[in-house]
Design a protein around this motif. Structure first.
Motif, mmCIF file in Angstrom:
data_model
loop_
_atom_site.group_PDB
_atom_site.id
_atom_site.type_symbol
_atom_site.label_atom_id
_atom_site.label_comp_id
_atom_site.label_asym_id
_atom_site.label_seq_id
_atom_site.Cartn_x
_atom_site.Cartn_y
_atom_site.Cartn_z
ATOM 1 N N MET A 1 -52.624 10.692 0.194
ATOM 2 C CA MET A 1 -52.876 9.269 0.030
ATOM 3 C C MET A 1 -53.009 8.621 1.402
ATOM 4 N N LYS A 2 -54.084 7.878 1.572
ATOM 5 C CA LYS A 2 -54.328 7.161 2.823
ATOM 6 C C LYS A 2 -54.027 5.686 2.575
ATOM 7 N N LYS A 3 -53.388 5.049 3.537
ATOM 8 C CA LYS A 3 -52.974 3.661 3.413
ATOM 9 C C LYS A 3 -53.811 2.768 4.324
ATOM 10 N N PHE A 4 -54.283 1.653 3.775
ATOM 11 C CA PHE A 4 -55.073 0.666 4.508
ATOM 12 C C PHE A 4 -54.378 -0.684 4.357
ATOM 13 N N GLU A 5 -54.159 -1.374 5.474
ATOM 14 C CA GLU A 5 -53.480 -2.663 5.432
ATOM 15 C C GLU A 5 -54.322 -3.726 6.122
ATOM 16 N N SER A 6 -54.335 -4.904 5.525
ATOM 17 C CA SER A 6 -55.018 -6.029 6.159
ATOM 18 C C SER A 6 -54.122 -6.596 7.253
ATOM 19 N N SER A 7 -54.707 -7.432 8.068
ATOM 20 C CA SER A 7 -53.887 -8.209 8.980
ATOM 21 C C SER A 7 -53.141 -9.252 8.140
ATOM 22 N N ILE A 8 -52.100 -9.825 8.707
ATOM 23 C CA ILE A 8 -51.314 -10.825 7.987
ATOM 24 C C ILE A 8 -52.041 -12.166 8.068
ATOM 25 N N LYS A 9 -52.214 -12.775 6.911
ATOM 26 C CA LYS A 9 -52.936 -14.047 6.820
ATOM 27 C C LYS A 9 -51.952 -15.174 6.513
ATOM 28 N N GLN A 10 -52.059 -16.261 7.242
ATOM 29 C CA GLN A 10 -51.233 -17.427 6.970
ATOM 30 C C GLN A 10 -51.959 -18.304 5.962
ATOM 31 N N ILE A 11 -51.208 -18.814 4.977
ATOM 32 C CA ILE A 11 -51.787 -19.600 3.890
ATOM 33 C C ILE A 11 -51.045 -20.939 3.815
ATOM 34 N N PRO A 12 -51.767 -22.050 3.772
ATOM 35 C CA PRO A 12 -51.120 -23.358 3.783
ATOM 36 C C PRO A 12 -50.601 -23.799 2.409
#
Length: 137
Positions: A1-12
């Motif tokens: 299993m390969k893991k892909f992660e997004s960057s952390i996004k700030q949400i208002p």
């Protein structure tokens, strides 16, 4: 299993507001007009699942398999050329702002890993970007 992660996004928006919206896929109706029709076809959804067709991948159906209120929603494919799991984590920054990360774990055959890893990572980042733009009211 390969893991892909997004960057952390700030949400208002608060963690609760974001979770409430992503844990019920029927809320996608509010953003249907933002889905690029030239890239995504056959876009349908209900409370627990979403189906899209993307060229050249084909049809993908994701179903919510776990809700961990108010911080995580986990999905798995029920139809896809390549099985994968996706989860969306939401954590509070303060009462009115939260942060989000999208993670995908995919069982990629070794022979395809070099060809598909880049596009999958790009797709995960685009999903996170799109989710960060949603009005969670």
């Amino acid at each position: 299993m390969k893991k892909f992660e997004s960057s952390i996004k700030q949400i208002p928006y608060s963690q609760e507001a974001v979770y409430r919206n992503i844990s019920d896929l029927s809320n996608l109706e509010r953003v249907r007009d933002r889905v690029p029709s030239d890239k995504v076809k056959d876009f349908s959804f209900d409370h627990d699942s979403v189906t899209i067709s993307v060229d050249p991948v084909g049809q993908i159906t994701l179903r919510i398999v776990e809700r961990e209120e108010p911080k995580c929603v986990k999905f798995e494919t029920t139809q896809s050329p390549m099985p994968f799991n996706l989860w969306i984590q939401v954590l509070p920054i303060n009462e009115t702002t939260s942060k989000m990360k999208v993670t995908v774990k995919a069982d990629i055959p070794f022979m395809l890993a070099g060809m598909v890893a880049g596009p999958i990572q790009d797709g995960v980042e685009k999903i996170a970007d799109a989710l960060a733009q949603v009005p969670y009211v």
